[in-house]
Scaffold this motif. Structure first.
Motif, PDB file in Angstrom:
ATOM      1  N   THR A  72       5.911  10.419  -1.001  1.00  0.00           N
ATOM      2  CA  THR A  72       5.182   9.176  -1.235  1.00  0.00           C
ATOM      3  C   THR A  72       5.912   8.061  -0.513  1.00  0.00           C
ATOM      4  OG1 THR A  72       4.368   9.896  -3.394  1.00  0.00           O
ATOM      5  CG2 THR A  72       4.347   7.519  -2.965  1.00  0.00           C
ATOM      6  N   GLU A  73       5.181   7.375   0.353  1.00  0.00           N
ATOM      7  CA  GLU A  73       5.744   6.230   1.055  1.00  0.00           C
ATOM      8  C   GLU A  73       4.988   4.978   0.601  1.00  0.00           C
ATOM      9  OE1 GLU A  73       7.124   4.945   5.467  1.00  0.00           O
ATOM     10  OE2 GLU A  73       5.057   5.647   5.314  1.00  0.00           O
ATOM     11  N   SER A  74       5.728   4.067  -0.013  1.00  0.00           N
ATOM     12  CA  SER A  74       5.164   2.793  -0.466  1.00  0.00           C
ATOM     13  C   SER A  74       5.671   1.696   0.465  1.00  0.00           C
ATOM     14  CB  SER A  74       5.614   2.498  -1.897  1.00  0.00           C
ATOM     15  OG  SER A  74       5.196   3.541  -2.749  1.00  0.00           O
ATOM     16  N   HIS A  83       1.005   5.847   0.418  1.00  0.00           N
ATOM     17  CA  HIS A  83       0.370   7.079   0.889  1.00  0.00           C
ATOM     18  C   HIS A  83       1.197   8.258   0.378  1.00  0.00           C
ATOM     19  CE1 HIS A  83      -1.951   9.766   3.379  1.00  0.00           C
ATOM     20  NE2 HIS A  83      -0.890  10.156   4.054  1.00  0.00           N
ATOM     21  N   THR A  84       0.523   9.256  -0.182  1.00  0.00           N
ATOM     22  CA  THR A  84       1.190  10.460  -0.667  1.00  0.00           C
ATOM     23  C   THR A  84       0.627  11.665   0.079  1.00  0.00           C
ATOM     24  OG1 THR A  84       1.525   9.478  -2.849  1.00  0.00           O
ATOM     25  CG2 THR A  84       1.652  11.878  -2.716  1.00  0.00           C
ATOM     26  N   PHE A  85       1.517  12.566   0.485  1.00  0.00           N
ATOM     27  CA  PHE A  85       1.109  13.756   1.224  1.00  0.00           C
ATOM     28  C   PHE A  85       2.122  14.869   0.971  1.00  0.00           C
ATOM     29  CE2 PHE A  85       3.723  11.080   3.829  1.00  0.00           C
ATOM     30  CZ  PHE A  85       4.549  11.919   4.559  1.00  0.00           C
ATOM     31  N   ARG A 124      -0.277   0.263   8.575  1.00  0.00           N
ATOM     32  CA  ARG A 124      -1.037   1.370   7.979  1.00  0.00           C
ATOM     33  C   ARG A 124      -1.240   2.500   8.984  1.00  0.00           C
ATOM     34  NH1 ARG A 124      -1.942   4.454   3.714  1.00  0.00           N
ATOM     35  NH2 ARG A 124      -4.090   5.077   3.521  1.00  0.00           N
ATOM     36  N   PHE A 162       0.852  -1.177   0.000  1.00  0.00           N
ATOM     37  CA  PHE A 162       0.000   0.000   0.000  1.00  0.00           C
ATOM     38  C   PHE A 162       0.893   1.234   0.000  1.00  0.00           C
ATOM     39  CE2 PHE A 162       0.468  -1.837   4.178  1.00  0.00           C
ATOM     40  CZ  PHE A 162       0.898  -0.791   4.972  1.00  0.00           C
ATOM     41  N   ALA A 180       3.187  10.206   8.673  1.00  0.00           N
ATOM     42  CA  ALA A 180       2.925  11.294   7.723  1.00  0.00           C
ATOM     43  C   ALA A 180       2.489  12.558   8.459  1.00  0.00           C
ATOM     44  CB  ALA A 180       1.867  10.865   6.706  1.00  0.00           C
ATOM     45  N   GLN A 220       2.020   4.305   9.357  1.00  0.00           N
ATOM     46  CA  GLN A 220       2.292   5.094   8.159  1.00  0.00           C
ATOM     47  C   GLN A 220       1.552   6.438   8.215  1.00  0.00           C
ATOM     48  OE1 GLN A 220       0.441   3.913   4.413  1.00  0.00           O
ATOM     49  NE2 GLN A 220       2.430   4.185   3.392  1.00  0.00           N
ATOM     50  N   LEU A 221       0.289   6.419   8.565  1.00  0.00           N
ATOM     51  CA  LEU A 221      -0.511   7.645   8.608  1.00  0.00           C
ATOM     52  C   LEU A 221      -0.062   8.572   9.736  1.00  0.00           C
ATOM     53  CD1 LEU A 221      -4.024   6.167   7.780  1.00  0.00           C
ATOM     54  CD2 LEU A 221      -2.438   7.370   6.238  1.00  0.00           C
TER      55      LEU A 221
END
Length: 143
Positions: free
Chosen positions: A105-107, A8-10, A125, A6, A132, A128-129
């Motif tokens: 972006t963290e994959s 996430h981009t921020f 997950r 998964f 960020a 990860q959030l």
């Protein structure tokens, strides 16, 4: 073993070089990753940095071995994590200039035994959030 991925981009309010310098220092992960409470045994060899991060869970502390591969030209940071319980995680962070800031972006790819899969995915997950959000907060404070 199941493998899940998964991303996430921020956006953060700091230039890629500033964000990269922060992410390339293992000590920055204390508090940046909400479970990491300490970092020890940091060793640098060329573009690789290895260290042990201590993750604090409710009833135990989990030592994880991390190998970061750094690429200041990209810029990117790839972390390979080996955790007890046969859990393996790879987090690749890429930084792209965006206006006065950076798009991050963290994959993440995680491999875990079927018995732990749901728990590991939920934790990865959530971390990860939170990471960020904390990186966004820290980079806003630098500007």
């Amino acid at each position: 073993m199941p493998v899940d991925a998964f991303a996430h981009t921020f956006a953060v309010a700091a230039r890629p070089a500033t964000v990269y310098a922060h992410l390339a220092d293992p000590r920055s992960y204390v508090g940046l990753s909400p479970l990491v409470v300490a970092v020890r045994d940091v060793r640098t060899d060329g573009d690789q940095v290895t260290y042990v991060a201590l993750e604090r869970f409710r009833f135990y502390t989990n030592p994880i071995r991390v190998t970061m591969t750094l690429d200041p030209e990209a810029p990117s940071v790839v972390s390979a994590v080996v955790s007890p319980g046969r859990v393996r995680l790879r987090a690749a962070v890429t930084l792209t200039p965006s206006g006065d800031g950076t798009e991050v972006t963290e994959s993440i790819t995680v491999e875990s035994p079927s018995l732990l899969r749901r728990y590991v995915l939920r934790q990865a997950r959530a971390v990860q959030l939170k990471r960020a959000a904390e990186l966004t907060r820290r980079m806003a404070a630098t500007g």
